[in-house]
Structures are given as C-alpha cells and as structure tokens.
Design an enzyme around this catalytic site. Structure first.
Site, mmCIF file in Angstrom:
data_model
loop_
_atom_site.group_PDB
_atom_site.id
_atom_site.type_symbol
_atom_site.label_atom_id
_atom_site.label_comp_id
_atom_site.label_asym_id
_atom_site.label_seq_id
_atom_site.Cartn_x
_atom_site.Cartn_y
_atom_site.Cartn_z
ATOM 1 C CG HIS A 148 44.960 34.338 26.935
ATOM 2 N ND1 HIS A 148 43.713 33.844 27.229
ATOM 3 C CD2 HIS A 148 45.426 33.560 25.929
ATOM 4 C CE1 HIS A 148 43.446 32.824 26.438
ATOM 5 N NE2 HIS A 148 44.470 32.629 25.626
ATOM 6 C CE LYS A 206 46.000 29.690 28.726
ATOM 7 N NZ LYS A 206 44.733 28.935 28.571
ATOM 8 C CE1 TYR A 240 41.110 29.866 25.787
ATOM 9 C CE2 TYR A 240 41.480 28.056 27.292
ATOM 10 C CZ TYR A 240 41.946 28.918 26.328
ATOM 11 O OH TYR A 240 43.244 28.807 25.899
ATOM 12 C CG ASP A 299 45.446 25.855 29.636
ATOM 13 O OD1 ASP A 299 46.330 26.523 30.186
ATOM 14 O OD2 ASP A 299 44.823 26.252 28.624
#
Ligand SMILES: NC(=O)c1ccc[n+]([C@@H]2O[C@H](COP(=O)([O-])OP(=O)(O)OC[C@H]3O[C@@H](n4cnc5c(N)ncnc54)[C@H](OP(=O)(O)O)[C@@H]3O)[C@@H](O)[C@H]2O)c1
Length: 281
Positions: free
Chosen positions: A112, A79, A54, A49
């Site tokens: 997201h 996402k 990120y 994930d």
C-alpha cells in the site's frame, strides 16, 4: 489500448491485463459499499480496488457475488498495509484479506505504501512468495517514488505490474509515469478526479461542453487516453455511469495539451508530509 472479451479496454503490463476503468472504494462501507460494487459491475465495471485498511473487503466481496458477474471476469485488487510488512506477518495479512473477500485469490496484490523501517527486498520476497503460493495472480506497489520503483524493479523476484499513485491533471507526475513505463509497469491513477475537484475546473468544463461530457468525464478521459488506469470512487449509483462513459469520445491533441498545462508540481491532494515520512491514509 486493447479490449478484452467483454469490450472493457485493458492495459497490458508485465503479463497482467488490467481493465482501464476500475471502481475505487475508499470510505465506502457496509451496505452502501456492497450496493455500489454490485451496480458498478452490472454497468460494466470489471475492476475493483480495495485495501485491508479500507475496512470494506467483506462488502466488496458481497457486492461482487450479488452482481452475478463471473468471478473470473472481474479484476480484484487489494493492498497490504505497511505495518504488516514484518517477516511472518505479511502472508497472514494476505490470507486474512482473502477470508474477508471470500475469494481464493486476488488478481493483484499491492504494497500500500513503502515502509522505510523494513528492507524493501525483504517485503518483495514476502509478496513474491504469496504470489507463488497462489494467493495473488499478480503483484505491484503503490505510492512508490521514482527511486523506489527503480529499486523495487531490480530487487523483485516476480514482475511488478503496477504502481498506484495520485494522478490527475492538476499534479505533474510525468517523471514517475516515465519511470514506470520504462519498466513495463502500468500506471494506476488514484484520486483521478482530484477527489471531486475536477468538477469545478473551467478548462475541463469548457472542453467537456464541446463533447457533451462533464468536467469529471474529460478528466478521466485525459488519463485513459494516455493508457493510465483510473479508479474513480463514488458513493452515488447515478455517478457510476457518468464515470464509465469515457470510452466513446476522444480529446484532440490540442485539448490534451491544454489539460496537461493544468499540472503543478505541488498539486498533490493526498498528504505525504508526516515527519519526513508519508502520512499513511
Ligand atoms: N493507494 C493509495 O494510497 C490510495 C490513496 C487514495 C485513494 N486510493 C484509491 O483510489 C480511489 C479513488 O480515489 P479517491 O477516492 O481519493 O478520489 P476520487 O475518485 O478522485 O474522487 C472521489 C470523490 O469525487 C466525487 N465524485 C465521484 N464521481 C464524481 C463525478 N462524476 N462528479 C463529481 N464528483 C464526483 C465523490 O463523491 P460522491 O461519493 O458524492 O460521488 C468523492 O467525493 C479510492 O477510492 C481508492 O480506492 C488509493
């Protein structure tokens, strides 16, 4: 709960087969991220994930290639951040994720967070197009409420396979879980060990002692035993095996009920309160 060819349990949802255990990667970056991803895959994790926000998709892709595990045996999720939901921007953002991951497609692409500034139907049109163009095998959402799930399921031209949201024993998410299940949408639990807090819980620790398991393992088992996908994160290679060893024991109905009793309506850890809108993190 079904099992795929590698004996990793999977949940089936609207055509997708999602491994019940995944590796969360928020806050993992660079070499540590690549190393944790590589080790996780070597240990049997088959679901990763990540997210464009990120800032670690390149490292996740690097770890995937270093592991030697075949690309098709791994379920890769990323996402798209809500600031990229504007018409025209969505597809560019999705293509950039693939460039960073060095993949031709992801297994699952998620919105997201909802973006109240852009009509949901428009964004669902954009993510559906990205799927039809072959950039994502499946699509889904994250941080959607019951009302938003209902609206999205009706408006989406392509099946939605999951809603990823905060879910652990200390937070009552029963209504949202039921709303997803009604539509065949898988529940993916983020912060499944309550950002490490599960470790300090007396009930989880006591039940764990009976099964020779840690409180974190009991916490994760409680979720997967309900067919809820878990994506615990760790930066420590030695904890990867601990978090994966959750399929060789079962909690009794009484233990499940006792753990359910820990849930609170305000047990959320991730902060949504930001001028009435979710705080994006
Ligand atoms: N869609 C979204 O908006 C959203 C939001 C939040 C998270 N997520 C996803 O969900 C993933 C997991 O959530 P999370 O990172 O918030 O929290 P989490 O997985 O519940 O907890 C991670 C924390 O727990 C510690 N930990 C890991 N295994 C442990 C164990 N066996 N015993 C004790 N402590 C342990 C880790 O520390 P060490 O590193 O020291 O092990 C880390 O501090 C994220 O990484 C991300 O991929 C998505």
């Amino acid at each position: 709960m079904n099992t795929n060819k590698d004996s990793v349990p999977v949940v089936e949802a609207n055509g997708a087969r999602i491994p019940l255990l995944g590796l969360g990667t928020w806050q993992l970056r660079g070499r540590i991220c690549a190393r944790v991803v590589e080790q996780a895959l070597r240990l049997g994790y088959r679901h990763l994930d990540t997210a464009e926000i990120y800032d670690n998709e390149a490292a996740v892709g690097e770890g995937l290639r270093a592991s030697g595990v075949k690309r098709n045996d791994v379920f890769v999720v990323t996402k798209i951040w809500p600031s990229h939901f504007a018409p025209g921007e969505f597809e560019r953002a999705a293509r950039e994720c693939l460039v960073r991951l060095r993949l031709s497609e992801v297994d699952l692409l998620l919105l997201h967070w909802p973006n109240p500034q852009i009509p949901l139907a428009e964004t669902l049109g954009a993510i559906g197009k990205v799927k039809r163009e072959g950039l994502a095998r499946h699509i889904g959402v994250s941080n959607f409420t019951v009302a938003q799930i209902e609206e999205a399921a009706k408006a989406s031209g392509e099946p939605l396979v999951c809603n990823q949201f905060e879910c652990h024993p200390f937070l009552d998410q029963s209504k949202l879980i039921a709303a997803c299940r009604q539509r065949g949408i898988a529940v993916v639990a983020y912060s499944p060990i309550a950002r490490g807090n599960a470790r300090n819980d007396e009930v989880l620790a006591r039940i764990g002692a009976k099964h020779k398991k840690t409180a974190a393992q009991v916490c994760l088992r409680f979720l997967v035993q309900q067919n809820i996908v878990v994506i615990p994160r760790t930066s420590k290679v030695e904890r990867l095996a601990e978090n994966a060893a959750i399929f060789d024991f079962a909690l009794s109905a009484q233990e499940m009920a006792e753990i359910s009793g820990l849930a609170q309506r305000d047990g959320r850890i991730v902060d949504w309160a930001f001028s009435g809108q979710p705080k994006w993190d």
